[in-house]
Write an enzyme that holds these catalytic residues in place. Sequence first.
Site, PDB file in Angstrom:
ATOM      1  N   GLU A   3       0.806  -1.236   0.000  1.00  0.00           N
ATOM      2  CA  GLU A   3       0.000   0.000   0.000  1.00  0.00           C
ATOM      3  C   GLU A   3       0.827   1.269   0.000  1.00  0.00           C
ATOM      4  OE1 GLU A   3       0.722  -1.147   4.249  1.00  0.00           O
ATOM      5  OE2 GLU A   3       0.101  -2.184   2.440  1.00  0.00           O
ATOM      6  N   ASP A  45      19.356  12.365 -33.125  1.00  0.00           N
ATOM      7  CA  ASP A  45      19.585  13.170 -34.315  1.00  0.00           C
ATOM      8  C   ASP A  45      21.066  13.559 -34.325  1.00  0.00           C
ATOM      9  OD1 ASP A  45      18.995  14.671 -36.599  1.00  0.00           O
ATOM     10  OD2 ASP A  45      18.710  16.485 -35.419  1.00  0.00           O
ATOM     11  N   ASP A 308      16.586  17.973 -31.215  1.00  0.00           N
ATOM     12  CA  ASP A 308      16.331  19.361 -30.823  1.00  0.00           C
ATOM     13  C   ASP A 308      15.634  20.193 -31.884  1.00  0.00           C
ATOM     14  OD1 ASP A 308      18.368  19.543 -32.660  1.00  0.00           O
ATOM     15  OD2 ASP A 308      19.589  20.948 -31.494  1.00  0.00           O
ATOM     16  N   ASP A 312      12.106  16.802 -35.253  1.00  0.00           N
ATOM     17  CA  ASP A 312      12.293  15.720 -34.279  1.00  0.00           C
ATOM     18  C   ASP A 312      11.089  15.543 -33.354  1.00  0.00           C
ATOM     19  OD1 ASP A 312      14.909  15.185 -35.158  1.00  0.00           O
ATOM     20  OD2 ASP A 312      15.707  16.819 -33.936  1.00  0.00           O
ATOM     21  N   ASN A 376       3.204 -12.414   6.630  1.00  0.00           N
ATOM     22  CA  ASN A 376       2.345 -12.136   7.798  1.00  0.00           C
ATOM     23  C   ASN A 376       0.965 -12.760   7.626  1.00  0.00           C
ATOM     24  OD1 ASN A 376       4.282 -10.740   9.207  1.00  0.00           O
ATOM     25  ND2 ASN A 376       3.597  -8.707   8.513  1.00  0.00           N
ATOM     26  N   ASN A 401       1.999  -2.838  10.825  1.00  0.00           N
ATOM     27  CA  ASN A 401       2.055  -2.446   9.421  1.00  0.00           C
ATOM     28  C   ASN A 401       2.500  -0.996   9.264  1.00  0.00           C
ATOM     29  OD1 ASN A 401       1.704  -3.437   6.783  1.00  0.00           O
ATOM     30  ND2 ASN A 401      -0.232  -2.363   6.572  1.00  0.00           N
ATOM     31  N   ASP A 405       5.924   0.312   7.530  1.00  0.00           N
ATOM     32  CA  ASP A 405       5.871   1.278   6.433  1.00  0.00           C
ATOM     33  C   ASP A 405       6.785   2.466   6.705  1.00  0.00           C
ATOM     34  OD1 ASP A 405       4.194  -0.213   4.915  1.00  0.00           O
ATOM     35  OD2 ASP A 405       2.375   0.916   5.373  1.00  0.00           O
TER      36      ASP A 405
END
Length: 510
Positions: A3, A45, A308, A312, A376, A401, A405
């Site tokens: 998460e 290029d 550039d 392109d 777990n 948890n 984290d």
Amino acid sequence: TPELLPMVVTVTLARGALRLARRRVIVKRLAALHNLGAMDLLCTDKTGTLTEAKIALVRHVDPSGADSERLLELVFLNSHFESGIKGPLDEAILAHRPLDTGAWRKLDEVPFDFERRRVSVLLARGGERLLVVKGAPEDMLRVSNRYLAADGTESPLDASARAKILERFETFGEQGYRVLGVAFRAVGPDRATAAIGDESDLVFAGFAVFLDPPKRDAADAIRALAKAGVAVAILTGDNERVTRHVCREIGIAVSQVMTGDELSGLSDEALSTRLGGVNLYCRMTPPQKQRVILALRRTGRVVGFLGDGINDASALRAADVGVSVDAGADVAKEAADLILLEHELAVMHDAVMDGRHAVVNVFKYLLMGTSSNFGNMFSMAGAALFLPFLPMLPIQVLLNNLLYDCTEAGIPFDTVDPETIAKPVRWNVGLIQRFMLVMGPASSLFDFLTFLVLLVMFRANEALFQTGWFVESLATQVLVVFAIRTWRPMFVSRPHRLLAGLALGIAAVG
């Protein structure tokens, strides 16, 4: 579920962008860093990327190769009165030697396009009307039927004369010069407009010859990219001889060449089979550059494009990673994902390494998060089979948890082992799944041993069991952070101080 993934990804990519900013690289799209880390082919290029983009007009010659003031006047008039965006060659012409154009006035123009590869202006001076055309020498010769001799007379452009002029053009290319062909045609005094159809039966006046030296750091940068597993290919609108000269100067070994004319005759399937050995694409129009990029991606390559110019922009959008330079055209910078603020190709190697650094750190989190969470869950399900009470209270599960984290919040700042970023780094979902299915149950063995010790040796009641497993679970997860963050032995690779401090501090808090 990992998460914390959105936070880890965002912070990791932001850290990578900040590192690149210190190297004078602007990251416009953070997600491009992932593709940069996986990139195994950089298409570039030539002008302004492999060369200095300091183009100078060094010669203006007639078809025989002699210096010609008439040629300089014609090409100067064309560039001066051209109303489109002035390209580098136009700027070099206008800066070479200013000429007086006061007697001339412009009547009309046929703008440049990448199919014709030329631009025409219709000029008037008194009762004289003159169409002046400049463009790619091959195309200029194709629409000419006479040439301007050294004595100023017009001679038929027969096969012999055409061959000699083409040979002179090829010689300039082999010497590394860029060349424009210039032609003209007198029209009736009543003409006030010009059209593409007027670009025929011209008098070929000669060549404008330009020098654009290779970048000094290009050779070292390309060697560094090759060592890092990134091949380099060139996509350019210039001809083969000029580009081959630049390749020799910067140390690119040309394997095979494909031209725009050859590409136009290939189907997508045939193109895919040809791409393997080609690393030089010449005389490419913008749509053809885009087509090559997309074809390379279909073969499984992760493709970057460095360019550039206006021509392109489509290739920059088609590539996995589009890179432009600050001095490039606005449309190119708009299409790019990264912008180099300095004309140093060596920065590309640093950018690639930073992209890999970011991918590796996100990959670490996925391995840690999925294996720990799965372990777990496995332990919780196993304990529920024989315990008459909850093995851990819901509030303990959430706290465990949350604290874990917090340790992983340091992963975006972590160091990486050099060998993990020595080659392109791609997502490997299969490895994540296998790692989770092996390491998860393996970590559960420690949990089951803890259950055994708590129940047999300590004869733990509900509260003691839940507390004991809470502490053991958090401590082993913290240990896993140090084990999974490196492929080396755990005590050989040093973590970032922030990651180490968070992990040990969270274990103490737990």
